[in-house]
Motif scaffolding. Sequence first.
Motif, PDB file in Angstrom:
ATOM      1  N   PRO A 162       0.887  -1.269   0.088  1.00  0.00           N
ATOM      2  CA  PRO A 162       0.112  -0.012   0.234  1.00  0.00           C
ATOM      3  C   PRO A 162       0.980   1.243   0.181  1.00  0.00           C
ATOM      4  N   GLN A 163       1.875   1.205   0.603  1.00  0.00           N
ATOM      5  CA  GLN A 163       2.697   2.338   0.802  1.00  0.00           C
ATOM      6  C   GLN A 163       3.588   2.595  -0.437  1.00  0.00           C
ATOM      7  N   LEU A 164       4.122   1.467  -1.002  1.00  0.00           N
ATOM      8  CA  LEU A 164       4.677   1.713  -2.393  1.00  0.00           C
ATOM      9  C   LEU A 164       3.557   1.992  -3.550  1.00  0.00           C
ATOM     10  N   ILE A 165       2.547   1.819  -3.570  1.00  0.00           N
ATOM     11  CA  ILE A 165       1.437   2.119  -4.690  1.00  0.00           C
ATOM     12  C   ILE A 165       1.325   3.670  -4.246  1.00  0.00           C
ATOM     13  N   LEU A 166       0.948   4.250  -3.020  1.00  0.00           N
ATOM     14  CA  LEU A 166       0.862   5.677  -2.700  1.00  0.00           C
ATOM     15  C   LEU A 166       2.311   6.574  -3.173  1.00  0.00           C
TER      16      LEU A 166
ATOM     17  N   THR B 134      -5.035  -3.524  -5.795  1.00  0.00           N
ATOM     18  CA  THR B 134      -4.386  -2.003  -5.950  1.00  0.00           C
ATOM     19  C   THR B 134      -5.263  -1.076  -5.158  1.00  0.00           C
ATOM     20  N   ARG B 135      -6.491  -1.083  -5.809  1.00  0.00           N
ATOM     21  CA  ARG B 135      -7.497   0.106  -5.027  1.00  0.00           C
ATOM     22  C   ARG B 135      -7.470  -0.215  -3.651  1.00  0.00           C
ATOM     23  N   LEU B 136      -7.666  -1.557  -3.116  1.00  0.00           N
ATOM     24  CA  LEU B 136      -7.899  -1.834  -1.715  1.00  0.00           C
ATOM     25  C   LEU B 136      -6.634  -1.417  -1.137  1.00  0.00           C
ATOM     26  N   CYS B 137      -5.600  -1.405  -1.601  1.00  0.00           N
ATOM     27  CA  CYS B 137      -4.143  -1.044  -0.905  1.00  0.00           C
ATOM     28  C   CYS B 137      -4.354   0.417  -0.643  1.00  0.00           C
ATOM     29  N   ARG B 138      -4.926   1.207  -1.845  1.00  0.00           N
ATOM     30  CA  ARG B 138      -5.026   2.692  -1.610  1.00  0.00           C
ATOM     31  C   ARG B 138      -5.848   3.270  -0.679  1.00  0.00           C
ATOM     32  N   TRP B 139      -7.094   2.241  -0.374  1.00  0.00           N
ATOM     33  CA  TRP B 139      -8.095   2.771   0.356  1.00  0.00           C
ATOM     34  C   TRP B 139      -7.611   2.505   1.877  1.00  0.00           C
ATOM     35  N   ILE B 140      -6.919   1.360   1.900  1.00  0.00           N
ATOM     36  CA  ILE B 140      -6.406   0.926   3.526  1.00  0.00           C
ATOM     37  C   ILE B 140      -5.786   2.201   3.992  1.00  0.00           C
ATOM     38  N   LEU B 141      -4.893   2.859   3.282  1.00  0.00           N
ATOM     39  CA  LEU B 141      -4.061   4.049   3.613  1.00  0.00           C
ATOM     40  C   LEU B 141      -4.997   5.362   3.407  1.00  0.00           C
ATOM     41  N   LYS B 142      -5.647   5.702   2.562  1.00  0.00           N
ATOM     42  CA  LYS B 142      -6.045   6.723   2.287  1.00  0.00           C
ATOM     43  C   LYS B 142      -7.745   6.932   2.642  1.00  0.00           C
ATOM     44  N   LYS B 143      -8.324   5.947   2.613  1.00  0.00           N
ATOM     45  CA  LYS B 143      -9.863   5.720   2.890  1.00  0.00           C
ATOM     46  C   LYS B 143     -10.045   4.488   3.689  1.00  0.00           C
ATOM     47  N   PRO B 144      -9.672   4.468   4.836  1.00  0.00           N
ATOM     48  CA  PRO B 144      -9.841   3.265   5.513  1.00  0.00           C
ATOM     49  C   PRO B 144     -11.417   3.034   5.835  1.00  0.00           C
ATOM     50  N   ASP B 145     -12.031   4.075   6.168  1.00  0.00           N
ATOM     51  CA  ASP B 145     -13.698   3.799   6.236  1.00  0.00           C
ATOM     52  C   ASP B 145     -14.197   3.030   5.162  1.00  0.00           C
ATOM     53  N   ILE B 146     -13.647   3.083   3.829  1.00  0.00           N
ATOM     54  CA  ILE B 146     -14.105   2.707   2.700  1.00  0.00           C
ATOM     55  C   ILE B 146     -13.759   1.373   2.591  1.00  0.00           C
ATOM     56  N   ALA B 147     -12.507   0.911   3.125  1.00  0.00           N
ATOM     57  CA  ALA B 147     -12.103  -0.257   2.945  1.00  0.00           C
ATOM     58  C   ALA B 147     -12.758  -1.079   3.929  1.00  0.00           C
ATOM     59  N   HIS B 148     -13.224  -0.717   5.337  1.00  0.00           N
ATOM     60  CA  HIS B 148     -13.756  -1.289   6.117  1.00  0.00           C
ATOM     61  C   HIS B 148     -15.374  -1.528   5.753  1.00  0.00           C
ATOM     62  N   LYS B 149     -15.739  -0.768   4.991  1.00  0.00           N
ATOM     63  CA  LYS B 149     -17.105  -0.823   4.356  1.00  0.00           C
ATOM     64  C   LYS B 149     -17.369  -2.113   3.567  1.00  0.00           C
ATOM     65  N   LEU B 150     -16.276  -1.950   2.584  1.00  0.00           N
ATOM     66  CA  LEU B 150     -16.191  -3.083   1.723  1.00  0.00           C
ATOM     67  C   LEU B 150     -16.185  -4.562   2.204  1.00  0.00           C
ATOM     68  N   LEU B 151     -15.138  -4.535   3.381  1.00  0.00           N
ATOM     69  CA  LEU B 151     -14.805  -5.656   4.191  1.00  0.00           C
ATOM     70  C   LEU B 151     -16.050  -6.184   4.911  1.00  0.00           C
ATOM     71  N   ALA B 152     -16.981  -5.200   5.405  1.00  0.00           N
ATOM     72  CA  ALA B 152     -17.808  -5.789   6.131  1.00  0.00           C
ATOM     73  C   ALA B 152     -18.997  -6.233   5.234  1.00  0.00           C
ATOM     74  N   VAL B 153     -19.218  -5.610   3.956  1.00  0.00           N
ATOM     75  CA  VAL B 153     -20.291  -6.251   3.212  1.00  0.00           C
ATOM     76  C   VAL B 153     -19.752  -7.770   2.696  1.00  0.00           C
ATOM     77  N   MET B 154     -18.444  -7.716   2.378  1.00  0.00           N
ATOM     78  CA  MET B 154     -17.892  -8.977   2.002  1.00  0.00           C
ATOM     79  C   MET B 154     -18.032 -10.025   2.991  1.00  0.00           C
ATOM     80  N   THR B 155     -17.942  -9.808   4.141  1.00  0.00           N
ATOM     81  CA  THR B 155     -18.023 -10.744   5.467  1.00  0.00           C
ATOM     82  C   THR B 155     -19.488 -11.081   5.532  1.00  0.00           C
TER      83      THR B 155
END
Lengths: 220, 354
Positions: A67-71, B160-181
Amino acid sequence: MNCEQEKEEITSGLAEAVLNMDEKRVVELCKKVLEKGIDVYTAITSGLTEGMTISGERYNKGQYFVPQLILCSDALYTGLDILTPHLKTQRNAVKRKLIIGVVEGDVHDIGKNLVKVMFTAAGWEVYDLGCDVKLERFGEEQRKIKADIVGLSALMTTSMLAIPKAIDILRRSEPAPAIIVGGAPLSDQIAKQYRADGYAKNAVVATRVAEKILKNKVSQ
Amino acid sequence: MLFKEERMSSEQRLSSLLNRRAIDRIPFFSFSQGFATLNVGYSIADYYNNPQKSFYALKATADQYNFADFSLFGYASFGAWEFGGKISWPEGEYSQAPAIKHFPIESEDDVHKLKLPEIEHAGFIPYFIRFAELHELSSGYYTLGIEAPFVGAGNLCSVTRLCRWILKKPDIAHKLLAVMTDFKIELVRYLAKRFGTTKMIPWVGDATASNVIVSPEMFAEFAMPYTKKLHESILNLGYRHIIAHICGEQNKNYPYWATIPMGDPGIISVSQEVDLETAMKYFPNDIIMGNIPPSIIQAGTAEQVYEQTRICLQKGRKAPGGFMLAPGCELPAKAPPYNIWTIMRAINDFGWYS
């Protein structure tokens, strides 16, 4: 602050901004580079790409992850988009060339994309063929581009079997490039078995592997 | 060469292992998918899109080699098609598994609009159902690839998008994970209701959680809680065992995986990047399963395969919760058959309990 100090501050600021994944800061500093007439080549190599190189080192040390590398790479490319058009052409002329692609049958491209970033950061001209690349295409592109290195990636044990065939095709190309391979099922041993010139365990070491191969080639 | 006389059938051996009773020798879970369908003359795609052929091929291949198989059905990219994405079946000489051609989630907006699909008809689920129907009429255990919510989230929006959201938009990543669960819990609930919980063992794999991709801290925040919730739900539904395929380099995630309930006993599928002794340390009460490197099975000599198998057997037999030999990940679809036979030969030489 004198001119040299300011130039140094902007350049190191660019490295830091890439490292901190701060695209906004990269944009601000790139604009300053152009406004102040700072040498664009220096701003790229000592600023943007230096930041990406350090982020790669952090990945190797387990301090940064994908994730950091991508950003970081997002920040790098943002900066390159601004500065590259202002780069003097003769500096482009000495770039080494890399063709890269994920072999036929495989769509896993995160590793390949990161390799592309690291080579771009190291100043290479990168030709990305994407994923699921027909093997013949590697040869066709090599004949056109005449790359120094071709990087082949595979993440599955079935697509791994395409690698020696792609290598055969590339060995018959004119000029024949040096070939590095990478991806989860591959190893140093399998790379040797497939007669690749090098194996890159991850994206960060790939540039070092490529440089070493080319250095050995020159000294032979 | 002659193999020693077996005192248990494959089915008895597996059943005894799951019930913590003594067994005669170490069983081998083959992790066969495309290997099985190719083995009987079908295509790799048949494994995925033809449950009848898949069922037959897995059974026949297990019989041929004397594998102790949980008949495995599923694929790692599960989750995209079910939410409206597109996949392609493996085709050509080098494809191994279905690939995602279109991700159903491309923006934050898409995440907010995300709804659970109708389970029975969504994407690959009718194939699961058909495979389960066939197995319920037959003997033996089978396992369906439910997969972990984290890998599922990556299948929805791209890793790749999930990785971006983990750092930039963690709330979006969590929402996605909650739905998938929620989706996976609904799926398991449906399967439990329709087929019971005796013969099917849910398979929960997670390749995206590898430490080559995410940090252990990211795993702890974004993967572990959702997998834990899924496992708790599975066990509350009455399933006794879960197969957790901890795929790839996850050494630093093991302390977190160890907090997730796995069943009684759970089955821990260990990849080749993790030492079997590490797995035993974190899962002393569970069955450890692993971890011959698939690349050696594919590209190694028979001698290398034999030696790797010997090492696994000698380490694994000390597992206090029991041990199954297995590849560290999918058995290479085009593995040389002699290398598979060599694995069974090594079991014959080193896998017997006194």
